[in-house]
Design a protein around this motif. Structure first.
Motif, PDB file in Angstrom:
ATOM      1  N   ASN A  81       2.139   4.577   0.956  1.00  0.00           N
ATOM      2  CA  ASN A  81       2.018   5.688   2.236  1.00  0.00           C
ATOM      3  C   ASN A  81       2.654   6.829   2.189  1.00  0.00           C
ATOM      4  OD1 ASN A  81       4.727   4.762   2.499  1.00  0.00           O
ATOM      5  ND2 ASN A  81       4.600   4.319   4.352  1.00  0.00           N
TER       6      ASN A  81
ATOM      7  N   GLN B 153      -6.229   5.711   1.773  1.00  0.00           N
ATOM      8  CA  GLN B 153      -5.541   4.510   1.924  1.00  0.00           C
ATOM      9  C   GLN B 153      -6.164   3.708   3.044  1.00  0.00           C
ATOM     10  OE1 GLN B 153      -4.495   5.227  -0.843  1.00  0.00           O
ATOM     11  NE2 GLN B 153      -2.548   4.033  -0.484  1.00  0.00           N
TER      12      GLN B 153
ATOM     13  N   CYS C 198      -1.319  10.290  -0.900  1.00  0.00           N
ATOM     14  CA  CYS C 198      -2.147   9.418  -0.664  1.00  0.00           C
ATOM     15  C   CYS C 198      -2.887   9.600   0.742  1.00  0.00           C
ATOM     16  CB  CYS C 198      -1.750   8.156  -0.845  1.00  0.00           C
ATOM     17  SG  CYS C 198      -1.876   7.472  -2.573  1.00  0.00           S
TER      18      CYS C 198
ATOM     19  N   VAL D 246       0.897  -1.094  -0.084  1.00  0.00           N
ATOM     20  CA  VAL D 246      -0.007   0.086   0.091  1.00  0.00           C
ATOM     21  C   VAL D 246       0.842   1.254  -0.071  1.00  0.00           C
ATOM     22  CG1 VAL D 246      -1.885   1.318   1.246  1.00  0.00           C
ATOM     23  CG2 VAL D 246      -1.729  -1.050   1.367  1.00  0.00           C
TER      24      VAL D 246
END
Length: 550
Positions: free
Chosen positions: A74, A84, A78, A72
């Motif tokens: 980070n 997220q 985002c 993902v």
């Protein structure tokens, strides 16, 4: 950094490269098995502690990465977009929590919700279609974004085909190294990676160094959250980057160009590799390029997840298979760089500009922009703009033009723009009208243009939380070589985290002492640069932050 390890790593050249081999051995499990580290240590005549120390530094080599199946993003863009949590929640329906790792940044800042699975990046609405993403028979959807040149197109000109693009390559080789260098110096081009150092001076310094073996290195480790300009060039203008590397290599006397491309950009790696193969087929690589005395080849090194490798000396240590710790200068890379040989490291955008300079003339490039900041600049706009995308503007263009005309304003209220990456300036939106897109304007107003990435901080996002995030990022990504950065970034993170969550009151004098120590005592711009956005925040958002100070 060890000179001896640099020599040992360089014994086998770049074809069999220590760092590259670590990456290959980590592909199956996500980390390098200990027995493979032992074998590599033996192959390169270095200690097991050295290979272990290197492997445990990188996100995608360290033992903690074993078994990871999804990652993902980070990054700051985002984070501010608030996408997220949903990404993680949806991924946890398909993967165990321990199978999910993180990446920073995937270069999908224009639409956020970015994640990575099985060597492919995804973003936007992809997280709502995980069934398709996980279906091996379903082709991956490439992202798209608006690209526009405001005025003269230098970096965003359409590719005209191999014959047209490389038409002047052999002519410049015949003209000689001094002629090429003079044209570059005439252009006044300054490095686009953030520091703004004159390219011609760097090339000339390396050209004048003695030695038969030299290297030109493309720093394609674009780790600044909010930035995807290098990614654009690698994927849509790869031949401009390669042409620039060949010409820069010709000037300094290098026979090899190394492209250090981040693992977070898998598409970029493949596209550049395909472009190199096109050059091979055209007979423009290898010994005696086009029948001239110039010989040149490329080597792609896939990075393995470390923001500090954007710093040129850490990048060189990384290629050598050492821990990517910043080197003390002097000696400078142009004197003692990769494998202790004279080396020039340039950013993707800097190298890509050479195609225009050597085809249209250095004077034509010099006419663009301002007296001290010539040429054009790519600017990445994130998803908070009504028209996010990649914009090429002449240096000196009012920032308000970029925001209001090109980006067409914001989708919702934004209170600040973090421009130039984590180490760039935190610019209140009401200060944007007084800034122009050039190095001097930003510096004179207490900011930093840097890579010209833009992260929008919405009105609803607490500045204290953003500063906590910045310090956490800086602490995690520190190479650890110098005390001020290694300890200071961690103390800064603790300070703002406690203030946000525990009612701790920050002592202003203590914070200022910490920031001054980081700024003055750090070896490189990682620790030395993080105080800038913090000081900007304290200066311009004191009303919001006041409750957190004693």
């Amino acid at each position: 950094m060890s000179d001896n390890l640099s020599e040992l790593s360089g014994r086998k050249g770049l074809k069999y490269n220590l760092f590259d081999e670590m990456g290959k051995r980590a592909q199956d499990s996500g980390t390098v098995p200990s027995e493979e580290l032992d074998k590599l240590a033996k192959d390169f005549l270095i200690g097991k502690a050295n290979t272990y120390g290197t492997a445990t530094f990188y996100d995608f080599l360290k033992p903690e990465n074993k078994g990871k199946k999804a990652y993902v993003c980070n990054g700051s863009a985002c984070l501010c977009a608030g996408t997220q949590d949903k990404v993680i929640s949806n991924l946890e329906k398909q993967f165990k929590p321990e199978e999910i790792g993180h990446m920073c940044c995937l270069g999908r800042c224009h639409e956020n919700a970015a994640f990575h699975i099985a060597g492919t990046n995804y973003s936007g609405q992809d997280i709502d279609q995980l069934d398709k993403v996980l279906d091996k028979n379903s082709p991956a959807k490439a992202d798209s974004y608006h690209v526009e040149a405001h005025g003269k197109a230098v970096l965003t000109r359409p590719f005209g085909g191999m014959d047209t693009h490389y038409a002047k390559l052999l002519k410049w080789i015949e003209a000689g190294r001094d002629s090429v260098l003079n044209e570059i110096k005439e252009s006044g081009i300054r490095g686009r990676g953030g520091a703004g150092f004159p390219m011609g001076f760097k090339l000339e310094s390396c050209k004048n160094e003695p030695g038969e073996t030299k290297f030109i290195v493309c720093n394609a480790d674009e780790g600044d959250p909010g930035a995807y300009s290098d990614r654009y060039l690698l994927e849509f203008q790869p031949h401009s980057v390669l042409f620039g590397m060949m010409m820069a290599g010709f000037v300094i006397g290098a026979k090899t160009g190394v492209l250090y491309i981040r693992a977070e950009y898998p598409e970029s790696i493949k596209i550049v590799a395909d472009a190199i193969e096109e050059l091979n087929k055209a007979g423009l690589l290898g010994d005696s390029v086009g029948g001239t005395d110039f010989s040149f080849d490329f080597k792609i090194i896939k990075a393995q997840g470390a923001y500090i490798c954007g710093e040129e000396t850490a990048l060189l240590s990384s290629i050598e298979g050492q821990r990517p710790e910043v080197r003390v200068r002097p000696p400078y890379p142009t004197q003692q760089g990769l494998f202790n040989k004279p080396t020039v490291v340039n950013n993707v955008e800097t190298l890509a500009a050479l195609h225009f300079i050597l085809n249209e003339g250095g004077s034509a490039y010099k006419k663009l922009g301002t007296e001290k900041s010539s040429g054009t600049k790519l600017i990445s706009l994130d998803s908070y703009f009504n028209r996010p995308g990649m914009y090429e503007v002449e240096m000196g263009t009012p920032l308000s033009t970029v925001i209001d005309e090109l980006g067409q304003g914001f989708k919702e209220p934004v209170k600040a723009l973090h421009i130039g990456g984590p180490l760039g300036g935190l610019v209140p939106v009401d200060k944007c009208a007084g800034l122009n897109v050039d190095f001097e304007s930003f510096a004179q107003n207490g900011f930093l243009l840097g890579h010209a990435s833009v992260v929008s901080i919405p009105a609803t996002f607490p500045i204290v939380a953003y500063l906590e995030h910045l310090f956490e990022f800086a602490a995690y990504e520190s190479c650890g070589k110098c005390f001020p950065c290694r300890l200071g970034t961690q103390r800064g993170h603790e300070m703002f985290q406690k203030a946000r969550t525990e009612g701790y009151k920050i002592d202003r004098k203590l914070l200022n002492d910490l920031l001054d120590t980081l700024q003055q005592g750090s070896l490189c711009a990682h620790g030395g640069g993080i105080p800038l956005p913090v000081k900007n925040a304290v200066q311009y958002f004191d009303d919001e932050l006041n409750e957190y100070f004693a």
